[in-house]
Design a protein around this motif. Structure first.
Motif, PDB file in Angstrom:
ATOM      1  N   LEU A  22     -95.371  20.412  -8.987  1.00  0.00           N
ATOM      2  CA  LEU A  22     -95.191  19.455  -7.753  1.00  0.00           C
ATOM      3  C   LEU A  22     -94.105  18.504  -8.183  1.00  0.00           C
ATOM      4  N   LYS A  23     -94.046  17.773  -9.676  1.00  0.00           N
ATOM      5  CA  LYS A  23     -93.131  17.041  -9.964  1.00  0.00           C
ATOM      6  C   LYS A  23     -91.795  17.605 -10.167  1.00  0.00           C
ATOM      7  N   LEU A  24     -91.783  18.935 -10.643  1.00  0.00           N
ATOM      8  CA  LEU A  24     -90.318  19.523 -10.694  1.00  0.00           C
ATOM      9  C   LEU A  24     -89.751  19.799  -9.024  1.00  0.00           C
ATOM     10  N   LYS A  25     -90.653  19.785  -8.400  1.00  0.00           N
ATOM     11  CA  LYS A  25     -89.928  19.995  -6.930  1.00  0.00           C
ATOM     12  C   LYS A  25     -89.982  18.649  -6.133  1.00  0.00           C
ATOM     13  N   GLY A  26     -90.343  17.528  -6.798  1.00  0.00           N
ATOM     14  CA  GLY A  26     -90.301  16.231  -6.043  1.00  0.00           C
ATOM     15  C   GLY A  26     -91.020  16.142  -4.929  1.00  0.00           C
ATOM     16  N   ILE A  27     -92.234  16.606  -5.058  1.00  0.00           N
ATOM     17  CA  ILE A  27     -93.294  16.527  -3.974  1.00  0.00           C
ATOM     18  C   ILE A  27     -94.335  15.167  -4.271  1.00  0.00           C
ATOM     19  N   ARG A  28     -94.311  14.471  -3.515  1.00  0.00           N
ATOM     20  CA  ARG A  28     -95.207  13.190  -3.624  1.00  0.00           C
ATOM     21  C   ARG A  28     -96.684  13.885  -3.268  1.00  0.00           C
ATOM     22  N   TYR A  29     -97.525  13.204  -4.145  1.00  0.00           N
ATOM     23  CA  TYR A  29     -98.944  13.762  -3.996  1.00  0.00           C
ATOM     24  C   TYR A  29     -99.926  12.751  -4.492  1.00  0.00           C
ATOM     25  N   GLU A  30    -101.149  12.548  -3.839  1.00  0.00           N
ATOM     26  CA  GLU A  30    -102.217  11.777  -4.213  1.00  0.00           C
ATOM     27  C   GLU A  30    -102.989  12.363  -5.326  1.00  0.00           C
ATOM     28  N   TYR A  31    -103.229  11.906  -6.656  1.00  0.00           N
ATOM     29  CA  TYR A  31    -103.952  12.518  -7.796  1.00  0.00           C
ATOM     30  C   TYR A  31    -105.581  11.872  -7.450  1.00  0.00           C
ATOM     31  N   VAL A  32    -106.476  12.732  -7.536  1.00  0.00           N
ATOM     32  CA  VAL A  32    -107.813  12.478  -7.350  1.00  0.00           C
ATOM     33  C   VAL A  32    -108.511  13.239  -8.606  1.00  0.00           C
ATOM     34  N   GLU A  33    -108.837  12.192  -9.638  1.00  0.00           N
ATOM     35  CA  GLU A  33    -109.572  12.688 -10.954  1.00  0.00           C
ATOM     36  C   GLU A  33    -111.080  12.820 -10.670  1.00  0.00           C
TER      37      GLU A  33
END
Length: 234
Positions: A22-33
Motif C-alpha cells: 500500500l505504501k509503495l503504491k501511495g495508497i492512503r488507508y486506515e489501519y485497524v489493529e
C-alpha cells in the motif's frame, strides 16, 4: 477514492506485506489493529472462514489472504507496479512466491521457518532435531539465493517487487528468530547474496519505517516458543 481499511496484527509479517504494498503504491488507508485473542465482530464478519488477518476492506468489500490481497492491490492500483509487465516474467515471479508457500505443505519441519509467521515452527525442534532442521532450511534458502535471486539487486530486478515483499519477513522476523534460538543461517559466508539482499531491503524507507519493534517482537517470539515447546511435550 473509495475507503481503504487494513485489519492487522502488529507482529504479523503477512500484514506487513500488505502495508508495504500500500505504501509503495501511495495508497492512503486506515489501519485497524486487531486483538487476535478477542477477535472483533468486524474481523469475524469480514473473514468468517479463517477468522484471521490481514483483511483489506476496499469500498466495504473485504479481501483476505495476504498474497491474494497483494494481487488485488496490483490490479486495482496499477501505478508503481510490483509485478513485471512481461507475461513470462510475471509467471516466474508467481512461481517463486508459490515456492515459498509450497514449503509449508511439503516439509513440515521447516515450513514454519520458510513462510511468514509460520517460521515459529522452527522453534519446535528439540536440541537433537535443531541441527537437522537448520540444515533443511539452509538448503531451501540456498535454492532461493541461487535460482531466484542470483546476481540481481532484488528478486524483482533493480527495484523491489512482489517477490521481495513475499520474502520480506527474512529481513526482520527471521533475523530476530535466529538471535533468539541461537542458530544463525543467513550470513555473508553461507548466503552472501541473500544476506546482501536483506541489507538492501532494510534500507528502503518504506520497509525501514514499517517494521515492528525488535525487542517487542523478541518478547512475542519467546512467549510463542514457550507455548510451542509446552505443546510438544504433551
Amino acid at each position: 477514492m473509495e475507503e481503504v481499511k487494513l485489519h492487522s496484527f502488529w507482529p504479523s509479517p503477512y500484514c506487513y506485506r500488505v502495508i508495504w504494498a500500500l505504501k509503495l503504491k501511495g495508497i492512503r488507508y486506515e489501519y485497524v489493529e486487531e486483538d487476535l485473542s478477542i477477535k472483533s465482530q468486524a474481523l469475524l464478519q469480514y473473514n468468517p472462514i479463517h477468522k484471521k488477518v490481514p483483511v483489506l476492506v476496499h469500498g466495504g468489500k473485504p479481501i483476505v489472504e495476504s498474497m491474494v490481497i497483494l494481487e488485488y492491490i496490483e490490479e486495482t492500483w496499477p501505478d508503481h507496479p510490483l509485478l513485471p509487465k512481461d507475461a513470462y516474467e510475471r509467471a516466474i515471479a508467481r512461481f517463486w512466491i508459490q515456492f515459498g508457500i509450497d514449503k509449508i505443505k511439503l516439509r513440515k519441519n521447516i515450513s514454519l521457518v520458510i513462510q511468514g509467521m509460520t517460521f515459529f515452527a522452527f522453534f519446535r525442534a528439540t536440541e537433537e532435531e535443531k541441527e537437522k532442521a537448520a540444515t533443511q532450511v539452509l538448503e531451501v534458502l540456498k535454492i532461493l539465493e541461487e535460482q531466484c535471486l542470483g546476481d540481481k539487486k532484488f528478486f524483482g530486478g533493480e527495484n523491489i517487487g512482489m517477490v521481495d515483499i513475499a520474502y520480506g519477513w527474512l529481513a526482520h522476523w527471521f533475523e530476530a528468530s535466529e538471535e533468539m534460538v541461537g542458530v544463525k543461517l543467513v550470513e555473508p559466508s553461507t548466503l552472501p547474496r541473500l544476506h546482501a539482499w536483506i541489507q538492501r531491503l532494510k534500507e528502503i524507507p518504506v520497509i525501514k519505517e514499517n517494521l515492528p519493534d525488535r525487542e517487542r517482537l523478541l518478547v512475542h517470539f519467546r512467549r510463542l516458543r514457550q507455548m510451542f515447546l509446552w505443546d510438544s511435550s504433551m
